[in-house]
Write an enzyme that holds these catalytic residues in place. Structure first.
Site, PDB file in Angstrom:
ATOM      1  N   CYS A  87       0.837  -1.197   0.000  1.00  0.00           N
ATOM      2  CA  CYS A  87       0.000   0.000   0.000  1.00  0.00           C
ATOM      3  C   CYS A  87       0.876   1.253   0.000  1.00  0.00           C
ATOM      4  CB  CYS A  87      -0.953   0.013   1.190  1.00  0.00           C
ATOM      5  SG  CYS A  87      -0.159   0.348   2.765  1.00  0.00           S
ATOM      6  N   ASP A  99      -8.190  10.101 -39.348  1.00  0.00           N
ATOM      7  CA  ASP A  99      -7.637  10.234 -40.681  1.00  0.00           C
ATOM      8  C   ASP A  99      -8.433   9.305 -41.601  1.00  0.00           C
ATOM      9  OD1 ASP A  99      -5.905  11.077 -42.662  1.00  0.00           O
ATOM     10  OD2 ASP A  99      -4.492   9.453 -42.301  1.00  0.00           O
TER      11      ASP A  99
END
Length: 730
Positions: free
Chosen positions: A40, A418
């Site tokens: 942690c 595109d």
């Protein structure tokens, strides 16, 4: 950072030389240590605090890979770095051994603490009063659970910072002082249990990452010059070697098939479950699976440069990039924990001293506040959510370079695409050639192909392929000059020619009414035009020789992909193309694109992206990662499609779609939205729950064990919620 390694030890130390991070002194040493016990944010803070010495320049502790990367002075011994890391409470382990992520001793201590406090509660229930046996059971329970909490708290105090272990240590000590032995034992057990649950969640996320990373093969079947086959470590295979890959084996390196044919499962790289046929001349990639026939492969890249190695580096590096929500939580926790501690002191001392309150009551309320304040659920929720989301995407062949980009995907309101290679297949072909004067077709083809062979543009390559198919040989070009976004001037066999698009004919003044009408007719059929002719010069007005009509097939999945992107929450899908307006408009209508802009130069695409960002704020640009680099950089997030075919796409884009399929984008957007939603819920849930119990504590309706039980429940809920991101629904 660019780095060159010239040595390593058992812990993975690397000498850094040559070009390196400008923020680091020359000669800096880099070492990477595998650790156990880092589960942690508290352990990360402890490691960073322990390594906060003058000769250590930079520290990166990665929770999900359980590694600590340290940059330090060459005068500092590596064993000293190892000692300092161990001093923080975690343990440096051999990276080549599969050390247990969670020790049996830790599990045993938590179980013992829980059993003992349970017995104490049971005995006190029947005895109806506190007795010596109950006190002893509680104290032993506190000792068992406290071995996992108190040492961390004391280390944090010695290092000069407050964390959740300090809060729990003070709370338990206070409860024992007040004689609330059962409650103190329950607090220790529930906190140790919640920490254990948190560790299990991190282990699961780590295993998910390892599933992505462990696709790298270990051995290769090398074919010697005399035809003999030898099994060798894949690291020893060199470019140019020939390896034999049998059915069922992993391809050990990237390469080209030189003998045989087969089907390959490329799911480890692309997420695509459908096998891909491979024969002589086709590319294969390390980590993919040979399903059928035995093939010989000529190595084109060593393993460290292969596609799978690039992906592994991306997955690992993605953990460095903190998402905005994670940075918020980290900053919040830094201020939150000390602030709560100060508030606890005020609650403990102010009412008894200034208002005559009972010391026992207000000390207890202060202790309840410290327990409530434990930010476990808040701190763990974001990194587990981000890593789960990133890992699930990598499994599907969508590489996201960090939490910040995953969150941005979830916020997208518009996507710019595109045309060539994204909406269309990107392999255009000459469909029409019309002579525009008396010159023979083969001569027109020869001039055009000779000029176009200098370009790698898809339309240029279509003309070159058409010449080869027509049996026309090209000649050398004496000189050439490119007009970006328009065309090219070139001298062929002593004559000056031009070759370019519709716009170029207008700029050169050679577009007659008849030519204009013909070009429009081709463009209305979604064809791109390439016009070739004599260049206007001196007293020559120029002349058009011929017109090529070039078509690019629309991808079968394009229309469905655009619909899916809309369903994923994007308000607009926009096409940006250098092709003429009529062609791109015709294509956009067929696939359902909202807006279209044609005849754009590279800077024109950048301008349009700026306009879209101004209108929608969060805009994604889909391109090939090279030609569209300026537009990709300008967008909120750059997305490269079909990245399995190009190294540059993986390196330049923020998100790389390994499979050549735009439908992956909607999956990525939805996953980004899911991640954002889960993070917001987890943060909100943790904060609201703490606010409720804070009010209950100050009102006298909450106890310490109730507060820690609520925090444990909250931690479990946010972890389970975050781990849901490991699964992506089709």
């Amino acid at each position: 950072m660019s780095k060159a390694c010239c040595g390593s030890d058992e812990q993975g130390a690397n000498r850094v030389s040559g070009k390196m991070d400008l923020d680091l002194p020359a000669g800096t040493v880099e070492s990477t240590f595998k650790v156990s016990g880092m589960d942690c944010a508290d352990e990360i803070a402890a490691i960073q605090s322990s390594l906060r010495i003058e000769q250590v320049f930079k520290v990166e502790a990665k929770l999900m890979s359980s590694t600590v990367q340290v940059w330090y002075s060459p005068q500092l011994d590596e064993n000293e770095i190892r000692r300092l890391i161990n001093k923080s409470g975690v343990k440096v382990v051999d990276p080549n051994k599969n050390a247990k992520s969670i020790s049996g001793q830790r599990i045993a201590l938590v179980i013992a603490s829980g059993v003992l406090v349970g017995l104490a509660i049971l005995i006190s229930f029947f005895a109806k009063e506190l007795n010596l046996l109950t006190i002893v059971l509680c104290l032993v329970s506190i000792f068992c659970g406290g071995l996992l909490v108190f040492p961390k708290g004391l280390r944090a105090i010695r290092q000069g910072h407050l964390d959740m272990n300090v809060l729990m240590t003070v709370a338990v000590a206070g409860a024992v002082y007040l004689g609330d032995y059962t409650e103190a034992a329950m607090v220790v057990f529930l906190f140790a249990f919640s920490e254990l649950l948190e560790a299990f969640s991190v282990v699961r996320a780590r295993k998910a990452i390892q599933e992505v990373i462990n696709v790298s093969p270990k051995v290769a079947l090398l074919k010697a010059a005399n035809g003999e086959l030898n099994s060798v470590p894949v690291d020893s295979v060199k470019v140019g070697d020939t390896v034999v890959v049998r059915a069922g084996d992993l391809f050990p390196t990237d390469g080209n098939v030189i003998s045989g044919k087969t089907e390959v499962n490329q799911a480890p790289l692309t997420g695509e479950s459908t096998p891909v046929k491979k024969r002589e001349g086709d590319s294969v990639y390390a980590g993919t699976v040979n399903l059928s026939g035995s093939v010989e492969v000529q190595v084109t890249k060593i393993l460290s440069d292969s596609k799978v190695s690039q992906i592994i580096r991306m997955v690992e590096d993605a953990q460095k990039s903190k998402a905005p929500s994670q940075r918020f939580v980290d900053q919040f926790a830094k201020v939150y924990t000390p602030a709560v501690f100060v508030l606890g002191l005020l609650i403990c001392f102010v009412p008894p001293i200034f208002f005559g309150g009972r010391w026992e009551d207000w000390i207890y309320k202060a202790l309840v506040l410290l327990v409530i304040a434990c930010p476990c659920a808040l701190v763990i929720s974001t990194p587990v959510s981000i890593v789960s989301g990133l890992t699930a995407m990598a499994r599907r062949g969508v590489l996201v370079k960090g939490g910040i980009f995953l969150e941005t995907l979830g916020r997208l309101k518009a996507v710019a695409v595109d045309k060539t290679g994204t909406i269309t297949e990107g392999v255009p072909q000459v469909l029409v050639l019309k002579k525009w004067n008396q010159l023979q077709e083969n001569e027109i083809i020869k001039i055009a192909a000779s000029i176009e062979k200098l370009s790698n543009h898809p339309l240029a390559q279509a003309v070159v392929r058409y010449a080869a198919k027509s049996g026309v040989s090209v000649v050398s070009v004496e000189q050439s000059h490119t007009e970006q976004g328009r065309g090219i001037f070139a001298t062929v066999e002593g004559h000056e020619y031009f070759l370019g698009n519709h716009r170029f004919t207008h700029e050169l003044g050679v577009c007659s009414p008849d030519l204009e009408k013909y070009l429009q007719s081709l463009e209305e059929q979604a064809m791109s035009v390439v016009v070739v002719g004599h260049k206007p010069h001196d007293n020559c007005s120029g002349e058009v020789l011929g017109v090529f009509g070039i078509g690019d097939k629309i991808r079968e999945e394009a229309k469905g992909a655009i619909q899916d992107i809309h369903k994923a929450g994007c308000e607009a899908v926009v096409m940006l193309s250098g092709d003429n307006n009529r062609t791109v408009s015709a294509i956009s209508k067929q696939v359902g694109i909202d807006k279209v802009f044609g005849e754009l130069l590279p800077d024109g695409k950048v301008s349009k992206i700026k306009e879209l960002v101004s209108e929608y704020k969060y805009v994604g640009m889909v391109g090939d990662g090279v030609n569209d680099a300026p537009a990709l950089a300008q967008a909120s997030i750059g997305i490269a499609m079909g990245a399995i075919g190009t190294d540059a796409a993986i390196e330049t884009a923020d998100v790389a779609l390994m499979k050549d399929d735009l439908r992956q984008l909607s999956v990525a957007i939805i996953q980004g939205k899911r991640t954002l939603g889960i993070i917001r819920f987890n943060i909100g849930f943790a904060l609201v729950l703490k606010a409720i119990f804070l009010i209950l504590a100050l009102s006298g309706y909450s106890s310490m064990w109730m507060a820690i039980a609520a925090d444990t429940g909250a931690t479990l809920i946010v972890i389970i919620n975050a781990l849901r991101l490991l699964k992506i629904n089709d």
